[in-house]
Scaffold this motif. Structure first.
Motif, PDB file in Angstrom:
ATOM      1  N   ASN A  96       0.835  -1.202   0.000  1.00  8.50           N
ATOM      2  CA  ASN A  96       0.000   0.000   0.000  1.00  8.50           C
ATOM      3  C   ASN A  96       0.872   1.256   0.000  1.00  8.50           C
ATOM      4  N   ALA A  97       1.983   1.221   0.734  1.00  9.16           N
ATOM      5  CA  ALA A  97       2.892   2.364   0.767  1.00  9.16           C
ATOM      6  C   ALA A  97       3.513   2.608  -0.608  1.00  9.16           C
ATOM      7  N   ILE A  98       3.854   1.541  -1.311  1.00  5.54           N
ATOM      8  CA  ILE A  98       4.421   1.670  -2.650  1.00  5.54           C
ATOM      9  C   ILE A  98       3.394   2.275  -3.600  1.00  5.54           C
ATOM     10  N   LEU A  99       2.166   1.749  -3.559  1.00  6.51           N
ATOM     11  CA  LEU A  99       1.137   2.186  -4.509  1.00  6.51           C
ATOM     12  C   LEU A  99       0.591   3.570  -4.194  1.00  6.51           C
ATOM     13  N   SER A 165      -5.733  -7.152  -3.775  1.00  3.21           N
ATOM     14  CA  SER A 165      -6.391  -6.493  -4.917  1.00  3.21           C
ATOM     15  C   SER A 165      -6.912  -5.087  -4.607  1.00  3.21           C
ATOM     16  N   PRO A 166      -7.470  -4.828  -3.404  1.00  4.24           N
ATOM     17  CA  PRO A 166      -8.032  -3.489  -3.152  1.00  4.24           C
ATOM     18  C   PRO A 166      -7.061  -2.335  -3.380  1.00  4.24           C
ATOM     19  N   ALA A 167      -5.800  -2.510  -3.016  1.00  2.84           N
ATOM     20  CA  ALA A 167      -4.825  -1.426  -3.198  1.00  2.84           C
ATOM     21  C   ALA A 167      -4.608  -1.133  -4.677  1.00  2.84           C
ATOM     22  N   TYR A 168      -4.534  -2.177  -5.508  1.00  3.95           N
ATOM     23  CA  TYR A 168      -4.372  -1.988  -6.953  1.00  3.95           C
ATOM     24  C   TYR A 168      -5.637  -1.375  -7.556  1.00  3.95           C
ATOM     25  N   TYR A 169      -6.795  -1.851  -7.118  1.00  4.23           N
ATOM     26  CA  TYR A 169      -8.081  -1.361  -7.617  1.00  4.23           C
ATOM     27  C   TYR A 169      -8.188   0.148  -7.403  1.00  4.23           C
ATOM     28  N   ARG A 170      -7.839   0.589  -6.209  1.00  2.00           N
ATOM     29  CA  ARG A 170      -7.924   2.016  -5.901  1.00  2.00           C
ATOM     30  C   ARG A 170      -6.901   2.829  -6.686  1.00  2.00           C
ATOM     31  N   LEU A 171      -5.741   2.247  -6.921  1.00  2.00           N
ATOM     32  CA  LEU A 171      -4.719   2.941  -7.709  1.00  2.00           C
ATOM     33  C   LEU A 171      -5.172   3.125  -9.148  1.00  2.00           C
ATOM     34  N   VAL A 172      -5.615   2.053  -9.768  1.00  3.23           N
ATOM     35  CA  VAL A 172      -5.989   2.086 -11.186  1.00  3.23           C
ATOM     36  C   VAL A 172      -7.151   3.034 -11.447  1.00  3.23           C
ATOM     37  N   PHE A 173      -8.116   3.069 -10.537  1.00  7.49           N
ATOM     38  CA  PHE A 173      -9.292   3.901 -10.751  1.00  7.49           C
ATOM     39  C   PHE A 173      -9.220   5.247 -10.033  1.00  7.49           C
ATOM     40  N   ALA A 174      -8.010   5.615  -9.601  1.00 10.86           N
ATOM     41  CA  ALA A 174      -7.762   6.918  -8.971  1.00 10.86           C
ATOM     42  C   ALA A 174      -8.711   7.197  -7.814  1.00 10.86           C
ATOM     43  N   MET A 175      -8.982   6.171  -7.024  1.00  9.66           N
ATOM     44  CA  MET A 175      -9.810   6.321  -5.832  1.00  9.66           C
ATOM     45  C   MET A 175      -8.928   6.673  -4.643  1.00  9.66           C
ATOM     46  N   PRO A 176      -9.511   7.213  -3.578  1.00 10.63           N
ATOM     47  CA  PRO A 176      -8.704   7.489  -2.379  1.00 10.63           C
ATOM     48  C   PRO A 176      -8.039   6.207  -1.897  1.00 10.63           C
ATOM     49  N   PRO A 177      -6.774   6.265  -1.534  1.00  8.37           N
ATOM     50  CA  PRO A 177      -6.084   5.053  -1.087  1.00  8.37           C
ATOM     51  C   PRO A 177      -6.593   4.572   0.263  1.00  8.37           C
ATOM     52  N   LEU A 178      -6.305   3.335   0.568  1.00  9.29           N
ATOM     53  CA  LEU A 178      -6.643   2.778   1.874  1.00  9.29           C
ATOM     54  C   LEU A 178      -5.788   3.450   2.942  1.00  9.29           C
ATOM     55  N   ASP A 179      -6.432   3.910   4.015  1.00  9.26           N
ATOM     56  CA  ASP A 179      -5.653   4.475   5.116  1.00  9.26           C
ATOM     57  C   ASP A 179      -5.313   3.364   6.111  1.00  9.26           C
TER      58      ASP A 179
END
Length: 197
Positions: A96-99, A165-179
């Motif tokens: 998550n930190a990388i993404l 998968s959630p971290a990649y999903y949020r990255l690809v669709f420019a959603m707020p990242p997981l905190d």
């Protein structure tokens, strides 16, 4: 009588050259994104020939992703003394930190985007990034099953998908990242399904 040559000291030349190429590709990508990376640019920065590079890698994307994984190897290495859950949590938070990183996040996102239309990038993304990361967490979960920490009938592939998968999903669709709280809830939710009843 032929006197044998004394053994060479230090690392083999090939290891040094490979390391220089990987370092050059990673530095170029982190500084200017994937658009700044080409075989010519890597060869110039690493002070090696194009022929040397093509001896080991099929594309610039393969070099960038292998270099990126090598530079972030600690993100998939479980902390010493960690149990199964601690090892998985380390990998989850590290990914998550990388993404979500200001430099690494956009870089990974651009590689994922390019993979849809460039076969060499897609191959590199799978072979040099996704599969090694999946193999690392799969090994942790299999060890957890063997140690009796996790269910014997656990579908490891599904567990890996659910966790990462959630971290990649949020990255690809420019959603707020997981905190941090969201990561904790994600881990706890999946973990309940992984542990022995």
């Amino acid at each position: 009588m032929i006197t044998p040559e004394p053994p060479r000291r230090g690392r083999p030349r090939n290891v040094e050259v490979r390391a220089a190429v990987l370092r050059a590709a990673t530095e170029l990508a982190l500084a200017g994104g994937t658009g700044a990376v080409s075989i010519d640019a890597i060869a110039k920065r690493a002070a090696v020939s194009r022929t040397t590079i093509y001896k080991w890698w099929p594309s610039a994307a393969a070099i960038v992703l292998e270099g990126l994984l090598a530079a972030m190897r600690e993100s998939i290495v479980p902390p010493v003394g960690s149990d199964t859950k601690g090892a998985v949590e380390h990998q989850l938070r590290a990914l998550n930190a990388i993404l979500t990183g200001a430099t690494t996040g956009p870089l990974v996102r651009s590689v994922i985007a390019a993979a849809s239309s460039h076969r060499d990038v897609a191959t590199a993304l799978l072979d040099q990034w996704l599969l090694p990361r999946r193999a690392a967490v799969t090994a942790v979960l299999l060890n957890g099953i063997a140690a009796g920490e996790l269910r014997a009938d656990l579908d490891v592939e599904v567990a890996v998908d659910a966790l990462f998968s959630p971290a990649y999903y949020r990255l690809v669709f420019a959603m707020p990242p997981l905190d941090e709280d969201a990561l904790t809830h994600l881990l706890e939710t999946v973990w309940r399904g992984c542990t022995r009843p």
